[in-house]
Design a protein around this motif. Structure first.
Motif, PDB file in Angstrom:
ATOM      1  N   GLU A  74       0.904  -1.353   0.239  1.00  0.00           N
ATOM      2  CA  GLU A  74      -0.064   0.248  -0.130  1.00  0.00           C
ATOM      3  C   GLU A  74       0.876   1.412  -0.634  1.00  0.00           C
ATOM      4  O   GLU A  74       0.140   2.518   0.665  1.00  0.00           O
TER       5      GLU A  74
ATOM      6  N   ALA B 271      -3.049   9.951   8.838  1.00  0.00           N
ATOM      7  CA  ALA B 271      -3.617   8.405   8.760  1.00  0.00           C
ATOM      8  C   ALA B 271      -2.830   7.293   7.802  1.00  0.00           C
ATOM      9  O   ALA B 271      -2.259   6.143   8.146  1.00  0.00           O
ATOM     10  N   ASN B 272      -3.177   8.123   6.471  1.00  0.00           N
ATOM     11  CA  ASN B 272      -3.116   7.577   5.418  1.00  0.00           C
ATOM     12  C   ASN B 272      -1.354   7.164   5.470  1.00  0.00           C
ATOM     13  O   ASN B 272      -0.163   6.826   4.855  1.00  0.00           O
TER      14      ASN B 272
ATOM     15  N   LYS C 113       0.070   4.598   7.306  1.00  0.00           N
ATOM     16  CA  LYS C 113       0.018   3.971   6.600  1.00  0.00           C
ATOM     17  C   LYS C 113       1.109   2.902   5.279  1.00  0.00           C
ATOM     18  O   LYS C 113       1.161   2.406   5.099  1.00  0.00           O
TER      19      LYS C 113
END
Lengths: 249, 426
Positions: free
Chosen positions: B153, B306-307, B310
């Motif tokens: 990701e 948050a991204n 991640k």
């Protein structure tokens, strides 16, 4: 022999339920979910043939629930090619819980009394199975909707923000499942009515139909969408589960 | 074979310095045309983006020669950029290239443009016939870039406010195609978000601003419709996404305004983004309907954070992919390096065999053709059986750094000399 098949189905569905939840955190284990679900489905298919042959599962309540679980898992396989594929992470645990309750309570469940309507009895049985299935599916979409919406409303994105489909897609899927269920149950009601007119013997499907009618009424004329519809669907699905496991028929 | 990377990038060099030593596309073409000025060069690919200028080089080339070549190209003395220089050799150089292609070395972690830039740099070098012995390194790096994006990701989820607005709206609507959006405020932030929205194939984009001319200019650029602030309430009724980023001191979008706008359509999803400080949208708007979402700039930044977290977690997986591909590259390169040596060993043995056969046949003139063939086949068989074990061992040694001296020993033992192919290349 039947026990062995049932054990295979139980192990397969249990593994699939665990892996389907874990897959939300580790998407690459998706193939394991698929493998376990296939194992369980294979076991249950054998068991349905065996049980149907031995006990005419059509007229037993536990056999009917098993058939519903079998169809739920079939829906999981179909959903793998759609944008709603993550529904498996909710569908498989729900299917496993239904299967486990059904297996544990099989002996205690009241008999399923079909009305003596000949072909109509079989048609109504199939339609009621499909109607309940639609409800369970709508409830699964409702759970997904509420979980994703909860994160968005709290404005703290976590797991479901990333993994679940868009709210509108979930709302649309929920609406379609309920609309299809309402159509199916209306069909079942008409067949029952014709049976009643022909034989004077009713088979009660009005609870399910009434729930669907209520939801259809609030969704379309009432313009209910999103969390209100999802919450109502969740509550109604509990009533449906109660109906499936023992409400008078 | 020696592979090295010499360059500067955003980690150690300021933007000013990067600008000065960057190469334009024309300069890169010129560099390839004059690459033979670099002694010992067996392959060259130049990657020049806004964040890095890097020379990927194959062959026994000194860093000094590369710097001399570079300073001549950009007309900047090396003393001005030497302090920020980055040099890596062999597997470290290939690892760096793989990390660049995967976006791990990018300023914005996991950005997707870099893979295209690496590919383009490779293609330009290919067109100039300059890639030479770097082909496999770039093949592997491009594969790493693709795998990183498909299997991890690293490149997913927005890291800027503009992208985050689109991402959030998509989590509600699925797609913004055929949706209607309203941007209130045509300043820098408004223009940025409006451009992101326009790229989403929107059905209709409205731009409102206190100074209508400014809204009109932006609307013209983006094929949108401009409206005055007085028209906002009527346009809002159609809007699925509303972004407000004015510099007004008070509330621009009131609860009453939204209530009137959604009257009769309260069940429809709507996403409001308040990117202004002080805030433009009354927070009480949230209570009007459960299908209304309102995010202010802090909420959007929380999503961005948050991204980013991640993506950072995905780096470990990308490193794993790099490790796998680097090991495969190393093995392949080892095999390809020992190949010429094996070939020369076989050639030498074959030469000896032919010479000795010739002598033997001259001493045995009475042999028939069939008998000669039997003798020749026997010698060929002896040679092949004798060479088989050493050749298998050499292939295995090629993948093991510790066994490199053994390969050199074989070269010395059988007096196989230097690889004539590597000496003649480039």
């Amino acid at each position: 022999m039947g026990l062995w098949m049932m054990a295979l189905a139980s192990v397969g569905y249990g593994g699939a339920a665990l892996f389907s939840v874990a897959q939300l955190y580790r998407p690459h284990i998706e193939r394991w979910t698929f493998a376990w679900a296939s194992l369980g489905w294979f076991g249950e298919t054998l068991w349905l043939f065996h049980h149907g042959h031995a006990a005419r599962f059509l007229v037993t309540r536990d056999g009917t629930v098993s058939m519903m679980v079998w169809l739920l898992v079939a829906l999981f396989f179909l959903a793998q090619r759609s944008s709603l594929r993550t529904c498996g992470s909710f569908l498989l645990p729900v299917g496993f819980v239904l299967w486990a309750i059904d297996r544990v309570m099989a002996a205690a469940l009241p008999p399923l009394m079909l009305f003596n309507g000949g072909w109509r009895a079989h048609v109504v049985w199939a339609l009621v199975v499909a109607g309940v299935m639609s409800f369970v599916l709508a409830a699964v979409f409702a759970i997904m909707y509420l979980e994703k919406e909860r994160e968005l409303k709290q404005r703290r994105v976590r797991l479901f923000y990333y993994r679940l489909p868009a709210l509108e897609a979930l709302d649309r899927a929920m609406g379609r499942a309920l609309t299809a269920g309402f159509g199916i149950m209306t069909g079942a009601g008409l067949v029952v009515l014709s049976g009643f007119l022909a034989h004077g013997e009713p088979w009660r499907v009005e609870l399910l139909w009434a729930l669907y009618a209520l939801i259809a009424a609030v969704r379309y004329p009432g313009h209910w969408r999103g969390p209100r519809l999802a919450s109502l669907t969740m509550v109604a699905s509990l009533a449906v589960v109660a109906y499936v496991f023992g409400a008078p028929t | 074979m020696k592979i090295q990377v010499v360059g500067i990038n955003h980690r150690d060099a300021s933007l000013t310095l990067r600008e000065r030593v960057a190469l334009s596309p024309d300069q890169i073409v010129s560099a390839y045309a004059h690459r033979r000025q670099i002694r010992g060069l067996e392959g060259l690919v130049i990657l020049s983006t806004c964040n890095r200028t890097e020379f990927y080089i194959a062959g026994d080339v000194s860093v000094e020669d590369v710097l001399a070549f570079w300073e001549a190209l950009v007309a900047v003395p090396r003393t001005e950029f030497q302090h920020a220089l980055f040099v890596a050799l062999d597997l470290d150089a290939v690892r760096h290239l793989m990390r660049v292609a995967a976006g791990v070395e990018s300023m914005v972690l996991g950005e997707t443009e870099i893979l295209g830039q690496v590919k383009e740099a490779y293609q330009v070098a290919q067109a100039a016939g300059a890639v030479g012995r770097l082909h496999r390194a770039f093949d592997y790096a491009l594969r790493v870039g693709k795998r990183a994006r498909h299997e991890t990701e690293i490149g997913r989820n927005a890291l800027s406010v503009g992208h985050a607005v689109i991402e959030l709206a998509n989590t509600v609507f699925g797609t913004l195609a055929r949706r209607t959006a309203l941007v209130i405020g045509a300043g820098d932030m408004g223009a940025l978000v409006a451009r992101h929205l326009r790229a989403q194939s929107l059905g209709q984009l409205y731009i409102a601003n206190r100074t209508l001319a400014r809204a009109q200019a932006l609307a013209q650029e983006l094929h949108a419709k401009s409206v005055s602030l007085a028209e906002v309430p009527s346009v809002m009724a159609q809007a699925d996404v509303v972004v407000s980023c004015t510099s007004a001191p008070g509330v621009v979008v009131t609860r009453e305004m939204v209530k009137r706008a959604i009257d009769g359509h309260a069940g429809e999803f709507r996403f409001f983004f308040d990117l202004a400080v002080p805030r433009d949208i009354d927070p009480a708007v949230r209570q009007l309907s459960p299908t209304i979402f309102l995010y202010d700039v802090d909420d959007v930044m929380r999503v961005v954070d948050a991204n980013r977290a991640k993506r950072e977690r995905a780096v470990a997986k990308v490193e794993q992919v790099i490790g796998e591909e680097l090991a495969a590259f190393h093995e392949e390169m080892g095999a390809s390096q020992v190949g010429p040596l094996i070939r020369r060993l076989r050639d030498k043995a074959e030469m000896i065999r032919q010479a000795e056969l010739k002598k033997a046949f001259s001493r045995l003139p009475g042999l028939t053709d069939e008998e000669r063939e039997v003798v020749a086949a026997a010698t060929r068989l002896i040679m092949n059986k004798f060479l088989n074990d050493p050749m298998v061992a050499m292939r295995q040694w090629s993948a093991d750094e510790d066994k490199q001296p053994y390969i050199e020993a074989v070269r010395e033992l059988f007096r196989l000399g230097d690889d004539p192919r590597s000496a003649s290349a480039e």
